[in-house]
Design a protein around this motif. Structure first.
Motif, PDB file in Angstrom:
ATOM      1  N   GLU A  36       0.834  -1.201   0.000  1.00  0.00           N
ATOM      2  CA  GLU A  36       0.000   0.000   0.000  1.00  0.00           C
ATOM      3  C   GLU A  36       0.872   1.255   0.000  1.00  0.00           C
ATOM      4  N   THR A  37       0.378   2.287  -0.664  1.00  0.00           N
ATOM      5  CA  THR A  37       1.066   3.567  -0.740  1.00  0.00           C
ATOM      6  C   THR A  37       0.356   4.585   0.140  1.00  0.00           C
ATOM      7  N   ILE A  38       1.143   5.324   0.917  1.00  0.00           N
ATOM      8  CA  ILE A  38       0.599   6.456   1.651  1.00  0.00           C
ATOM      9  C   ILE A  38       1.214   7.721   1.056  1.00  0.00           C
ATOM     10  N   THR A  39       0.471   8.808   1.095  1.00  0.00           N
ATOM     11  CA  THR A  39       0.953  10.096   0.622  1.00  0.00           C
ATOM     12  C   THR A  39       1.033  11.023   1.811  1.00  0.00           C
ATOM     13  N   ILE A  40       2.213  11.597   2.026  1.00  0.00           N
ATOM     14  CA  ILE A  40       2.416  12.510   3.140  1.00  0.00           C
ATOM     15  C   ILE A  40       2.550  13.915   2.578  1.00  0.00           C
ATOM     16  N   VAL A  41       1.706  14.817   3.070  1.00  0.00           N
ATOM     17  CA  VAL A  41       1.634  16.182   2.570  1.00  0.00           C
ATOM     18  C   VAL A  41       2.207  17.141   3.599  1.00  0.00           C
ATOM     19  N   ASN A  42       3.110  18.012   3.171  1.00  0.00           N
ATOM     20  CA  ASN A  42       3.628  19.069   4.047  1.00  0.00           C
ATOM     21  C   ASN A  42       2.609  20.197   4.058  1.00  0.00           C
ATOM     22  N   GLU A  54      14.394   4.219   8.570  1.00  0.00           N
ATOM     23  CA  GLU A  54      15.595   3.385   8.614  1.00  0.00           C
ATOM     24  C   GLU A  54      15.262   2.128   9.396  1.00  0.00           C
ATOM     25  N   ALA A  55      15.208   1.015   8.701  1.00  0.00           N
ATOM     26  CA  ALA A  55      14.908  -0.270   9.336  1.00  0.00           C
ATOM     27  C   ALA A  55      15.744  -1.343   8.641  1.00  0.00           C
ATOM     28  N   ASP A  56      15.847  -2.492   9.249  1.00  0.00           N
ATOM     29  CA  ASP A  56      16.630  -3.583   8.669  1.00  0.00           C
ATOM     30  C   ASP A  56      16.133  -3.977   7.279  1.00  0.00           C
ATOM     31  N   ARG A  57      14.800  -4.011   7.111  1.00  0.00           N
ATOM     32  CA  ARG A  57      14.226  -4.526   5.870  1.00  0.00           C
ATOM     33  C   ARG A  57      13.619  -3.453   4.973  1.00  0.00           C
ATOM     34  N   PHE A  58      13.602  -2.192   5.419  1.00  0.00           N
ATOM     35  CA  PHE A  58      12.956  -1.150   4.618  1.00  0.00           C
ATOM     36  C   PHE A  58      13.596   0.197   4.933  1.00  0.00           C
ATOM     37  N   ALA A  72       5.057  10.257  -1.723  1.00  0.00           N
ATOM     38  CA  ALA A  72       4.431   8.937  -1.648  1.00  0.00           C
ATOM     39  C   ALA A  72       5.444   7.917  -1.148  1.00  0.00           C
ATOM     40  N   ILE A  73       5.004   7.066  -0.224  1.00  0.00           N
ATOM     41  CA  ILE A  73       5.824   5.965   0.272  1.00  0.00           C
ATOM     42  C   ILE A  73       5.027   4.680   0.085  1.00  0.00           C
ATOM     43  N   THR A  74       5.628   3.708  -0.592  1.00  0.00           N
ATOM     44  CA  THR A  74       5.013   2.400  -0.747  1.00  0.00           C
ATOM     45  C   THR A  74       5.734   1.434   0.176  1.00  0.00           C
ATOM     46  N   PHE A  75       4.994   0.837   1.088  1.00  0.00           N
ATOM     47  CA  PHE A  75       5.574  -0.094   2.056  1.00  0.00           C
ATOM     48  C   PHE A  75       5.592  -1.495   1.452  1.00  0.00           C
ATOM     49  N   THR A  76       6.779  -1.938   1.077  1.00  0.00           N
ATOM     50  CA  THR A  76       6.944  -3.217   0.379  1.00  0.00           C
ATOM     51  C   THR A  76       7.241  -4.376   1.317  1.00  0.00           C
ATOM     52  N   GLU A  77       7.453  -4.081   2.584  1.00  0.00           N
ATOM     53  CA  GLU A  77       7.773  -5.108   3.573  1.00  0.00           C
ATOM     54  C   GLU A  77       6.785  -5.051   4.732  1.00  0.00           C
ATOM     55  N   SER A  78       6.472  -6.196   5.305  1.00  0.00           N
ATOM     56  CA  SER A  78       5.625  -6.253   6.496  1.00  0.00           C
ATOM     57  C   SER A  78       6.450  -5.913   7.726  1.00  0.00           C
ATOM     58  N   GLY A  79       5.781  -5.411   8.753  1.00  0.00           N
ATOM     59  CA  GLY A  79       6.466  -5.096  10.003  1.00  0.00           C
ATOM     60  C   GLY A  79       6.001  -3.777  10.569  1.00  0.00           C
ATOM     61  N   SER A  80       6.676  -3.333  11.606  1.00  0.00           N
ATOM     62  CA  SER A  80       6.370  -2.048  12.240  1.00  0.00           C
ATOM     63  C   SER A  80       7.503  -1.080  11.930  1.00  0.00           C
ATOM     64  N   PHE A  81       7.132   0.110  11.474  1.00  0.00           N
ATOM     65  CA  PHE A  81       8.111   1.104  11.049  1.00  0.00           C
ATOM     66  C   PHE A  81       7.775   2.464  11.657  1.00  0.00           C
ATOM     67  N   GLN A  82       8.794   3.290  11.795  1.00  0.00           N
ATOM     68  CA  GLN A  82       8.597   4.670  12.216  1.00  0.00           C
ATOM     69  C   GLN A  82       9.040   5.570  11.071  1.00  0.00           C
ATOM     70  N   VAL A  83       8.123   6.439  10.635  1.00  0.00           N
ATOM     71  CA  VAL A  83       8.470   7.481   9.683  1.00  0.00           C
ATOM     72  C   VAL A  83       8.841   8.689  10.531  1.00  0.00           C
ATOM     73  N   LEU A  84      10.041   9.215  10.300  1.00  0.00           N
ATOM     74  CA  LEU A  84      10.558  10.319  11.105  1.00  0.00           C
ATOM     75  C   LEU A  84      10.843  11.518  10.220  1.00  0.00           C
TER      76      LEU A  84
END
Length: 98
Positions: A36-42, A54-58, A72-84
């Protein structure tokens, strides 16, 4: 030029839109499906932002985001991530990818 606008509309229609406003992500957390792709707007009219994951798999790095820009960010890996935000360290978006 209409093609570019159509692309943004397609991204937003197929994913979720997250706002960056007041040095915060709104919402601050979400759950998405892998791919899924999310779009982040400033939405801050006078602040730069800089998204990264920054994660091991993504990994992802947006570079500097001007006010009004969309990333736009497309999350290609499963798991828990922090967008900073590389500029505002208290900004955190928790994303769980199923």
């Amino acid at each position: 030029m209409l093609t570019g606008l159509g692309l943004v509309t397609t991204i937003e229609a197929s994913g979720r839109v997250i706002s960056q406003k007041g040095r915060a992500f709104q919402p601050a957390s979400l759950v998405v499906e892998r791919g899924e792709t999310i779009t982040i707007v400033n939405d801050d009219s006078d602040l730069l932002h800089h998204l990264y994951v920054e994660a091991d798999r993504f990994n992802f790095d947006s570079g500097d985001q001007m006010p009004g820009s969309r990333t736009a960010i497309t999350f290609t890996e499963s798991g828990s991530f922090q967008v900073l935000c590389g500029i505002h360290p208290k900004m955190k978006l928790a994303v769980r990818v199923n």
